[in-house]
Design an enzyme around this catalytic site. Structure first.
Site, mmCIF file in Angstrom:
data_model
loop_
_atom_site.group_PDB
_atom_site.id
_atom_site.type_symbol
_atom_site.label_atom_id
_atom_site.label_comp_id
_atom_site.label_asym_id
_atom_site.label_seq_id
_atom_site.Cartn_x
_atom_site.Cartn_y
_atom_site.Cartn_z
ATOM 1 N N GLU A 208 56.871 104.609 2.414
ATOM 2 C CA GLU A 208 58.220 104.079 1.652
ATOM 3 C C GLU A 208 58.197 103.442 0.559
ATOM 4 O O GLU A 208 58.522 102.071 0.393
ATOM 5 C CB GLU A 208 58.884 103.041 3.014
ATOM 6 C CG GLU A 208 59.186 103.890 4.153
ATOM 7 C CD GLU A 208 60.117 102.827 5.073
ATOM 8 O OE1 GLU A 208 60.639 101.631 4.515
ATOM 9 O OE2 GLU A 208 60.455 103.422 6.050
ATOM 10 N N GLU A 408 58.029 108.008 11.026
ATOM 11 C CA GLU A 408 58.516 106.669 11.501
ATOM 12 C C GLU A 408 59.947 107.114 12.369
ATOM 13 O O GLU A 408 60.742 107.782 11.362
ATOM 14 C CB GLU A 408 58.645 105.440 10.561
ATOM 15 C CG GLU A 408 57.410 104.875 10.402
ATOM 16 C CD GLU A 408 57.609 103.666 9.415
ATOM 17 O OE1 GLU A 408 58.576 102.918 9.589
ATOM 18 O OE2 GLU A 408 56.576 103.493 8.560
#
Ligand code: BG6
Length: 502
Positions: A208, A408
């Protein structure tokens, strides 16, 4: 036990309700090594054969032992020990004590039917000051973890950077503000690949980028019911636009150089790619004009991250918008940026926005979330499980990656053990089942999603929220370190076992 029947599943959920020990609740003898009941059969709710079921964690959120065996200081150590940065004054010095309990945690994963495990490697354990001499004890820890996983029949998928930058690089170079950190990351990536690729075939590079860059360097804010709520991360900077764009550029360049380093230093055939929280625009209607609008919007929303990583250069529209604040890119770095990835990981939690087609440029119209739009527990977590269909579908149609992993997906919930000792996380169960249903639709339509990693295995140090937000399939009592699988763990296990939405 050859397979888990529906009746046994009911019994298992009941066992959880009775607060039985993890091992007994999950049933003695794991079916993990035996063929799944769905193997080779097709069903409207099945995932493709060989679909990988897993969980994800990150080093700083679970390991603890932050000063042990020569581990260096990270920017998160500094940040977490700065007054007022973490809720309730929590820190991650002990966290889940996973550094000492990793064997127990691997056994727990095996009981949950986990087949792939995404964990992260703490850079300051390997290079305590970011560069220089490697720390043998740090490497040994991950080597032992990999062995333990393989012995349990779980494939390791390490992530090289989940936000714990060595503090020394922050002090010396301003961290990601400097091209020096990019080189250091590539060296570290190559070193880890050399050490582990005899047993690890796939690595994720950075987790991320958008989150650690924007929250850590821009004072990022999210809109909650009309108000702006700050979401800040280490190192807690607020940079002006041009400097911020340079940090963004350094991070995507680091991902490209890391891919080169892993390919150069790892065993032949070692694969890698980023784990990115793609911002997904969801079309209001599944109809070509709307879908096209969502594709255009998704490409723009990710202009400085996934789009540049997948296309190897910045979109013209972004450069025009950025003007004099655009990142400064040398010719050599422009060539590095074009390094192709082997696969991509996408973290999928919520839609970024819903869009309608528009006759005006840029070809779509973003519509605001209604004030009453439902959300999960976290302030940022607007509910929209259909994003689990649209994210991989749009990523696939925009960039045609060889393979996509959902790196995720999960949610926080107000989990507390009830009087019988069980944790009935009905909302997480609902969230997971809905997300999996939409993901299954994507795979059934041929989108090449190869696996799903639930975020996360167990409750952990949730960054700025401290221990106040629980995302785990497994409940953790942080006073005793006791792990108790929640109701959603039973759900996950059954879905993984049947390779289907259950
Ligand atoms: C992802 C991160 O962004 O979301 C995880 O990769 C994190 O590390 C999770 O725990 C939840 O985020 P937050 O902002 O609620 O702590």
């Amino acid at each position: 036990m050859s397979q888990l029947s529906r009746r046994e599943f009911g019994h298992y959920a009941g066992a959880l309700a009775l607060g039985m020990s993890t091992t007994r609740a999950l049933g003695a003898g794991s079916p993990a090594s035996e063929a799944s009941p769905q193997a080779g059969r097709s069903s409207a709710l099945s995932f493709p054969q060989g679909f990988r079921w897993g969980v994800a964690t990150s080093a700083y959120q679970i390991e603890g032992a932050v000063h042990e065996d020569g581990c260096g200081l990270s920017i998160w150590d500094t940040y977490a020990h700065t007054l007022g940065k973490i809720e309730a004054g929590h820190n991650a010095d002990v966290a889940n004590d996973h550094y000492h309990r990793y064997r127990e945690d691997v056994a727990l994963m095996k009981e949950l039917g986990v087949k792939v495990y995404r964990f992260s490697i703490a850079w300051p354990r390997i290079f305590p000051t970011g560069t220089g001499s490697p720390n043998g004890k740090g490497v040994d820890f991950y080597s032992r973890l990999v062995d333990e996983l393989l012995a349990a029949g779980i494939e390791p998928f390490p992530t090289l950077y989940h936000w714990d930058l060595p503090q020394a690089l922050q002090d010396k170079y301003g961290g990601w503000q400097s091209r020096e950190t990019v080189n250091a990351f590539a060296d570290y990536s190559g070193y880890v690949a050399r050490k582990l690729s005899d047993r690890v075939s796939r690595f994720f590079t950075l987790n991320e980028i958008g989150t650690f860059v924007d929250r850590g360097h821009a004072g990022f804010e999210v809109q909650v019911g009309g108000e702006n709520v700050p979401l800040e991360s280490a190192p807690g900077l607020r940079l002006p636009p041009a400097e911020l764009n340079q940090v963004r550029f350094h991070a995507v360049l680091a991902q490209a150089l890391s891919v080169q380093a892993i390919h150069a230093m790892g065993k032949k055939g070692t694969q890698c790619g980023p784990a990115d929280n793609v911002s997904t625009a969801v079309p209001v209607i599944d109809e070509p004009e709307h879908v096209r609008a969502a594709e255009l919007a998704t490409r723009e929303l990710n202009a400085t991250y996934l789009t540049v990583m997948m296309e190897g250069k910045y979109p013209e529209t972004f450069l025009a918008r950025a003007g004099k604040h655009a990142p400064r890119v040398t010719d050599e770095d422009a060539r590095i940026l074009a390094t192709p990835v082997d696969f991509i990981g996408i973290n999928v939690y919520r839609p970024a926005v819903y869009v309608l087609p528009s006759a005006q440029l840029p070809g779509y119209q973003s519509i605001p979330f209604n004030v009453s739009h439902p959300r999960m527990q976290s302030s940022w977590h607007l509910l929209g499980p259909e994003v689990m269909y649209w994210a991989p579908r749009i990523v696939h149609s925009l960039w045609k990656p060889n393979a996509i992993y959902i790196t995720e997906n999960g949610c926080a919930a107000s989990d507390e053990p009830s009087e019988d000792g069980a944790v009935y996380d009905s909302d997480r169960n609902m969230f997971t089942r809905n997300c999996l249903s939409h993901l299954q639709r994507a795979t059934a339509e041929g989108v090449p999603v190869k696996g799903y990693f639930h975020w996360t295995l167990m409750d952990n140090f949730e960054w700025s929220a401290g221990y106040g937000k629980r995302f785990g399939l497994v409940y953790v009592d942080f006073k005793t370190q006791k792990r108790t699988p929640k109701l959603s763990a039973a759900y996950f296990r059954e879905a993984a076992w049947r390779n289907a939405v259950v």
